[in-house]
Design an enzyme around this catalytic site. Structure first.
Site, short mmCIF file in Angstrom:
data_model
loop_
_atom_site.label_atom_id
_atom_site.label_comp_id
_atom_site.label_asym_id
_atom_site.label_seq_id
_atom_site.Cartn_x
_atom_site.Cartn_y
_atom_site.Cartn_z
N ASP A 89 0.87 -1.17 0.00
CA ASP A 89 0.00 0.00 0.00
C ASP A 89 0.91 1.24 0.00
OD1 ASP A 89 -2.14 1.70 0.02
OD2 ASP A 89 -3.18 0.76 1.70
C1 BGC Z 1 -4.97 3.31 0.33
C2 BGC Z 1 -5.19 2.34 -0.79
C3 BGC Z 1 -5.03 2.99 -2.13
C4 BGC Z 1 -3.66 3.62 -2.20
C5 BGC Z 1 -3.34 4.25 -3.53
C6 BGC Z 1 -3.71 4.13 0.13
O1 BGC Z 1 -3.66 5.20 1.02
O2 BGC Z 1 -4.91 2.63 1.55
O3 BGC Z 1 -6.48 1.77 -0.66
O4 BGC Z 1 -5.22 2.07 -3.17
O5 BGC Z 1 -3.56 4.60 -1.19
O6 BGC Z 1 -4.03 5.41 -3.74
#
Ligand code: BGC
Length: 763
Positions: free
Chosen positions: A288
């Site tokens: 993530d």
């Molecule tokens: C979130 C994810 C997301 C990623 C990319 C993160 O902060 O937890 O769900 O896909 O950012 O934007």
């Protein structure tokens, strides 16, 4: 009959968690292509494939001169995300293909969470449709729009089971139930990816997230620690991720939280033993956002250490941390990781690009003509309107307050009635916040000329301006009104005086749920509550149109307001869809995918709980030395699966094809459902099963099937569920996937509380 638990009698299969799918047929042509490509790659270029920076957005042409362009030319980037628009994406792809040494194309990701420019309802609302065909079609529509705009990869579906409405990301998943969540996960993967061969240029790669258990964050505080037993994980939390893997999901995103003391991003048991060896996943795993560098704060090492640990655990791609790009070469030199490990991760990324068809045509995704024709097209918007209406849940409707009469004056009040920027809901990055109609506009559009719609805001979102600031990020303003509370309220009271009925649009702003939007108080905020009280005092009928991204505590509202329609956040077409339902052009059919508690103290409250040794007798509140509270009963305000209709449905008695089955047979359970009201309507018929005696304790009921049926007024239909030996399995204390002979209770009904029950035996 008491169940006899003997090894010999226990039908036991390890297949689900213990057998790797090593039977996956390798694509020899792909292997050869990648062998050949990798033989030409330097270590730095291989590590570059593992790098996924976020670049924000470019204006067209700007990318060429950016720092990111330099990295792409050096082969230090495997993919990018957060760039929107064909021209920009092609600009950047051209740099990778024409100006890097080996010309390896980039993969372009985006959070296409509930639609692209045509925003569908937030995922929790989509789950409330209980309609997997609709959900699949919505994912398909999103893929068509996103792919035409150059996107090849979406960070969806989010399938985290959660039982804690304090957690803001409740809005992004399918709620509390693994069976429903698993069915939705499969539908979404299929919708995005199509047949998994990505043979068409509108099939994009899905990414199931957040692996794993992210929804079990302690105290519902985002990013917080999770800690649970393996048996709970296996039986209650892992199923939707596994369902996505079984559906062929191309990628998996590791979650921020720790599991058994090790952050998921570097958890070898999770990413390798479970995901790959046991489930047979053969795609790639991405961290993530800054998931790797965050492990420094988790306290398991510096950037070099945590990066090496992540790679060793089975993580393939680094989102934003620059930990792989910055430190893996050094770790390799120091013998802390092996070249083999880098090769494995690099191969997985290249395989994904190969499968997507990017080596054949790096510009396969992105077509201006199709984009113009499809994105936010009337056809997609009409579908989104239908889906939004299907997601709304009618929570209360005393004296047939709804549907509204198509005449007279309606006073629309509340801070969410004229809130254009909030309609799409959280995580709708591609959608334009200025495009949706407001609720007032939607009502006017649908109302027709015999109805007069008047509006008064009545209150701000909350008394505290700083709270409203935090809850209206990303430009999703509610245009805070600087008049005094009294002035605002009086304006609403005056409007109400002129009206026959009041529609109060209250609840959460879009960003009161979503990432980093945890709450400890789940009531409708102070000034909104005051507005509602004032409206009720007028003596006019009041309809509460509830905007929310999570279960909220509306115990007071349930007691005092005659009609409550929960509309979540319905996407770009929410406003006309709400009007469709309020005026009765569409009969509501949504059912709650999560329990609504009476107060925050009851949390976690979920329908598929265990019984305890001192359960409270049904219908009772408090009994000394029973499992209960002094100050509130154990029941939810609205149970899982609950939702009313403008019509009524009657359930006949359950007919079983046989009262016993064995592991080589199956039985069927049928029920006649009759539409006994005046409106045509849809009903979600739900099947629950309880395993009465187990080698380990079993939940009081578990959803095991559902079917959404449409019945004309007066019409009846028989709904039949197949009960297979597989349906009765669970993970025992040794984490074997088994069913155990003995007595079961089978329940069918319109929600998890109101069911008919019958017993059967597994011999
Ligand atoms: C979130 C994810 C997301 C990623 C990319 C993160 O902060 O937890 O769900 O896909 O950012 O934007």
């Amino acid at each position: 009959m008491k169940k006899i638990i003997l090894g010999a009698l226990c039908f036991c299969s390890l297949s689900i968690f213990a057998q790797p799918k090593s039977t996956t047929v390798r694509d020899e042509k792909m292997d050869k292509f990648i062998d050949n490509l990798m033989s030409k790659m330097t270590i730095e270029e291989k590590i570059g494939q593992l790098n996924l920076p976020s670049v924000g957005d470019f204006t067209t042409g700007q990318a060429k001169n950016s720092n990111i362009a330099e990295k792409i030319k050096k082969g230090q980037v495997g993919g990018l995300f957060n760039i929107k628009g064909v021209a920009k994406i092609k600009d950047v792809q051209r740099i990778a293909v024409e100006e890097s040494r080996l010309g390896i194309p980039l993969i372009f990701g985006m959070d296409v969470i509930h639609g692209y420019e045509t925003a569908f309802p937030i995922p929790l609302a989509m789950a409330a449709t209980w309609n997997t065909a609709t959900i699949e079609q919505a994912a398909r529509t999103a893929a068509v729009e996103a792919s035409s705009d150059g996107i090849s990869w979406t960070f969806s579906p989010m399938v985290d089971i959660t039982r804690d409405p304090r957690w803001g990301r409740f809005s992004e998943g399918s709620g509390e139930d693994p069976f429903l969540g698993g069915a939705i996960a499969k539908a979404m993967v299929k919708g995005y990816q199509g047949d998994n061969t990505y043979s068409r240029n509108d099939q994009i790669m899905a990414c199931v997230k957040h692996f794993a258990l992210y929804g079990a964050a302690e105290a519902g505080r985002d990013y917080n620690t999770t800690d649970m037993s393996r048996i709970r994980m296996y039986n209650e939390y892992l199923y939707p991720y596994k369902a996505a893997v079984e559906a062929g999901v191309g990628s998996v995103m590791a979650s921020f939280n720790e599991i058994d003391g090790v952050p998921a991003t570097a958890n070898k048991w999770l990413l390798t033993d479970l995901l790959r060896k046991q489930w047979g996943f053969d795609g790639f795993v991405v961290s993530d956002y800054t998931g790797i560098s965050e492990m420094i704060a988790h306290g398991i090492g510096d950037l070099q250490q945590v990066s090496a640990r992540a790679l060793d655990a089975g993580l393939d791609m680094d989102m934003v941390s620059e930990g792989f790009n910055g430190t893996l070469a050094k770790s390799l030199k120091e013998g802390k990781i092996t070249e083999e490990q880098i090769n494995t991760a690099c191969r997985r990324i290249l395989e994904a690009k190969y499968k997507l068809g990017l080596f054949k045509d790096p510009y396969k995704f992105g077509n201006e003509k199709i984009a113009k024709e499809k994105i936010f097209s009337p056809e997609h918007r009409a579908f989104a309107r239908k889906v939004a209406a299907e997601s709304f849940v009618l929570l209360k409707n005393d004296n047939n307050t709804l549907p509204l009469a198509k005449k007279g004056t309606i006073a629309v009040v509340g801070p969410l009635a004229d809130a254009r920027e909030n309609m799409n809901g959280t995580w709708s990055v591609a959608a334009d916040i200025n495009k949706p109609s407001t609720l007032v506009e939607g009502l006017k559009q649908v109302a027709g000329k015999n109805i007069n719609v008047i509006f008064a805001k009545g209150s701000n979102l909350a008394k505290d301006k700083s709270f409203e600031d935090r809850a209206t990020l990303f430009g999703k303003t509610l245009h805070r009104d600087n008049r005094s509370e009294e002035e605002l309220l009086n304006e609403a009271i005056n409007a109400a005086a002129k009206a026959d009925i009041i529609v109060a649009a209250l609840g959460e702003s879009a960003e009161m749920s979503g990432e980093c939007s945890s709450r400890t108080d789940l009531n409708i905020p102070d000034v909104q509550h005051q507005l509602l009280e004032a409206m009720l005092k007028t003596g006019k009928p009041v309809v509460l149109v509830l905007f929310t991204g999570r279960p909220v505590t509306i115990t007071w509202e349930d007691k005092h307001v005659p009609a409550i329609l929960n509309v979540w956040f319905g996407g770009t077409e929410a406003a006309p869809a709400i009007a469709d339902v309020l005026f009765g052009n569409v009969n509501p059919s949504g059912k709650l995918p999560a329990t609504f508690p009476k107060n925050v103290g009851q949390i976690p409250l979920f329908y598929n709980h265990k019984n305890t040794g001192r359960p409270l007798a049904e219908g009772h509140w408090f009994e000394k030395f029973r499992s209960n509270y002094l100050d509130v009963d154990n029941d939810p305000l609205y149970p899982f699966g609950y939702g009313l209709s403008y019509t009524t449905f009657q359930y006949g008695d359950i007919q079983l094809s046989s009262s016993s089955m064995n592991n080589n047979s199956e039985i069927t359970a049928s029920v006649k459902v009759t539409n006994t009201g005046k409106y045509d309507g849809s009903e979600v018929v739900q099947l629950y099963i309880r395993d009465m005696v187990g080698s380990v304790t079993r939940p009081v009921k578990e959803l095991k099937g559902f079917e959404k049926i449409f019945l004309k007024a007066g019409e009846s239909k028989d709904v039949t569920f197949k009960i297979t030996p597989e349906l009765l399995k669970f993970y025992n204390a040794d984490l074997e996937y088994v069913n155990e002979p003995g007595d079961f209770q089978l329940m069918i009904g319109s929600n998890s509380r109101d069911v008919k029950t019958i017993g059967f035996e597994l011999k």
